[in-house]
Write a protein that holds these residues in place. Structure first.
Motif, PDB file in Angstrom:
ATOM      1  N   HIS A  25       0.836  -1.200   0.000  1.00  0.00           N
ATOM      2  CA  HIS A  25       0.000   0.000   0.000  1.00  0.00           C
ATOM      3  C   HIS A  25       0.876   1.257   0.000  1.00  0.00           C
ATOM      4  O   HIS A  25       0.648   2.189  -0.772  1.00  0.00           O
ATOM      5  CB  HIS A  25      -0.914  -0.038   1.232  1.00  0.00           C
ATOM      6  N   TYR A  28       2.399   1.686  -3.371  1.00  0.00           N
ATOM      7  CA  TYR A  28       1.371   2.134  -4.315  1.00  0.00           C
ATOM      8  C   TYR A  28       1.145   3.641  -4.185  1.00  0.00           C
ATOM      9  O   TYR A  28       0.976   4.334  -5.192  1.00  0.00           O
ATOM     10  CB  TYR A  28       0.069   1.370  -4.057  1.00  0.00           C
ATOM     11  N   GLU A  29       1.151   4.135  -2.943  1.00  0.00           N
ATOM     12  CA  GLU A  29       0.923   5.559  -2.716  1.00  0.00           C
ATOM     13  C   GLU A  29       2.212   6.379  -2.762  1.00  0.00           C
ATOM     14  O   GLU A  29       2.213   7.560  -2.416  1.00  0.00           O
ATOM     15  CB  GLU A  29       0.190   5.776  -1.381  1.00  0.00           C
ATOM     16  N   PHE A  91      -7.116  -1.122   1.318  1.00  0.00           N
ATOM     17  CA  PHE A  91      -6.210  -1.486   0.235  1.00  0.00           C
ATOM     18  C   PHE A  91      -6.512  -2.892  -0.239  1.00  0.00           C
ATOM     19  O   PHE A  91      -6.726  -3.797   0.556  1.00  0.00           O
ATOM     20  CB  PHE A  91      -4.756  -1.417   0.710  1.00  0.00           C
ATOM     21  N   THR A  94      -3.291  -5.264  -6.388  1.00  0.00           N
ATOM     22  CA  THR A  94      -3.558  -5.207  -7.814  1.00  0.00           C
ATOM     23  C   THR A  94      -3.948  -6.610  -8.277  1.00  0.00           C
ATOM     24  O   THR A  94      -3.366  -7.591  -7.835  1.00  0.00           O
ATOM     25  CB  THR A  94      -2.296  -4.725  -8.563  1.00  0.00           C
ATOM     26  N   ARG A  97      -8.829  -6.106  -7.429  1.00  0.00           N
ATOM     27  CA  ARG A  97      -9.798  -5.013  -7.450  1.00  0.00           C
ATOM     28  C   ARG A  97     -10.870  -5.343  -8.489  1.00  0.00           C
ATOM     29  O   ARG A  97     -10.611  -6.062  -9.435  1.00  0.00           O
ATOM     30  CB  ARG A  97      -9.096  -3.702  -7.784  1.00  0.00           C
ATOM     31  N   THR A 125      -8.153   9.875   0.800  1.00  0.00           N
ATOM     32  CA  THR A 125      -7.414   9.152  -0.226  1.00  0.00           C
ATOM     33  C   THR A 125      -6.615  10.191  -1.009  1.00  0.00           C
ATOM     34  O   THR A 125      -7.017  11.360  -1.062  1.00  0.00           O
ATOM     35  CB  THR A 125      -8.366   8.345  -1.141  1.00  0.00           C
ATOM     36  N   TRP A 128      -4.670  12.124  -6.387  1.00  0.00           N
ATOM     37  CA  TRP A 128      -4.342  11.526  -7.682  1.00  0.00           C
ATOM     38  C   TRP A 128      -4.993  10.154  -7.872  1.00  0.00           C
ATOM     39  O   TRP A 128      -5.022   9.633  -8.987  1.00  0.00           O
ATOM     40  CB  TRP A 128      -2.832  11.406  -7.865  1.00  0.00           C
ATOM     41  N   ASN A 129      -5.524   9.536  -6.819  1.00  0.00           N
ATOM     42  CA  ASN A 129      -6.079   8.184  -6.912  1.00  0.00           C
ATOM     43  C   ASN A 129      -7.524   8.249  -7.421  1.00  0.00           C
ATOM     44  O   ASN A 129      -8.488   8.094  -6.668  1.00  0.00           O
ATOM     45  CB  ASN A 129      -5.998   7.479  -5.559  1.00  0.00           C
ATOM     46  N   GLU A 130      -7.646   8.486  -8.718  1.00  0.00           N
ATOM     47  CA  GLU A 130      -8.958   8.664  -9.342  1.00  0.00           C
ATOM     48  C   GLU A 130      -9.819   7.408  -9.264  1.00  0.00           C
ATOM     49  O   GLU A 130     -11.034   7.490  -9.119  1.00  0.00           O
ATOM     50  CB  GLU A 130      -8.794   9.121 -10.785  1.00  0.00           C
ATOM     51  N   ALA A 132      -9.884   5.185  -6.823  1.00  0.00           N
ATOM     52  CA  ALA A 132     -10.454   5.144  -5.470  1.00  0.00           C
ATOM     53  C   ALA A 132     -11.571   6.174  -5.334  1.00  0.00           C
ATOM     54  O   ALA A 132     -12.627   5.871  -4.763  1.00  0.00           O
ATOM     55  CB  ALA A 132      -9.371   5.383  -4.428  1.00  0.00           C
TER      56      ALA A 132
END
Length: 155
Positions: A25, A28-29, A91, A94, A97, A125, A128-130, A132
């Protein structure tokens, strides 16, 4: 594989896997990796007291593989003079999801809030995490514009 994926409360045996997922996680971020003794720290927060400070739910595939998690804890709203449930993390790895596990984790978090007698769940969140953001908006959640700050305490 037989059966369906499920969401359940974390158990002590899940701690090393949860720590691995937290590291994924963070990556990823694009954040710093978690502390090396994260599993031990989480053990104290999740299982070390009669009333745990932190709650953790895990998403588990039918074969028993834990592929996601959500953590939450009660917090206070000064403006409203009441508690709410703060979801710190949600979270899914990949490839896991879009299977309904995110919605199942959110349902479980909402059930935690209801079980505590709380009427709201809040979280954040990255902007940038569109993906989510779309997921949360499909659930009926609405974003609030704020900046989050962090300031280390000097000893």
């Amino acid at each position: 594989m037989t059966g369906a994926p499920r969401v359940r409360h974390a158990r002590p045996a899940d701690l090393s896997r949860i720590a691995e997922l937290v590291a994924e996680h963070a990556s990823y971020e694009k954040a710093a990796p978690p502390v090396p003794d994260l599993a031990e720290r989480l053990a104290v927060l999740l299982f070390g007291t009669p009333i745990p400070r932190l709650r953790c739910l895990v998403a588990e595939l039918p074969d028993g593989e834990v592929v996601g998690y959500a953590t939450c804890a009660p917090e206070l709203s000064t403006w409203e003079g009441r508690e709410y449930l703060h979801m710190d993390c949600l979270f899914l790895r990949t490839g896991n999801r879009g299977l309904g596990l995110g919605a199942a984790l959110m349902d479980a978090v909402m059930a935690e809030a209801r079980g505590l007698g709380l009427t709201e769940v809040q979280w954040q969140t990255p902007a940038w995490n569109e993906g989510a953001a779309r997921f949360y908006e499909r659930l009926g959640a609405r974003a609030k514009e704020k900046l989050r700050y962090s300031l280390p305490v000097q000893s």
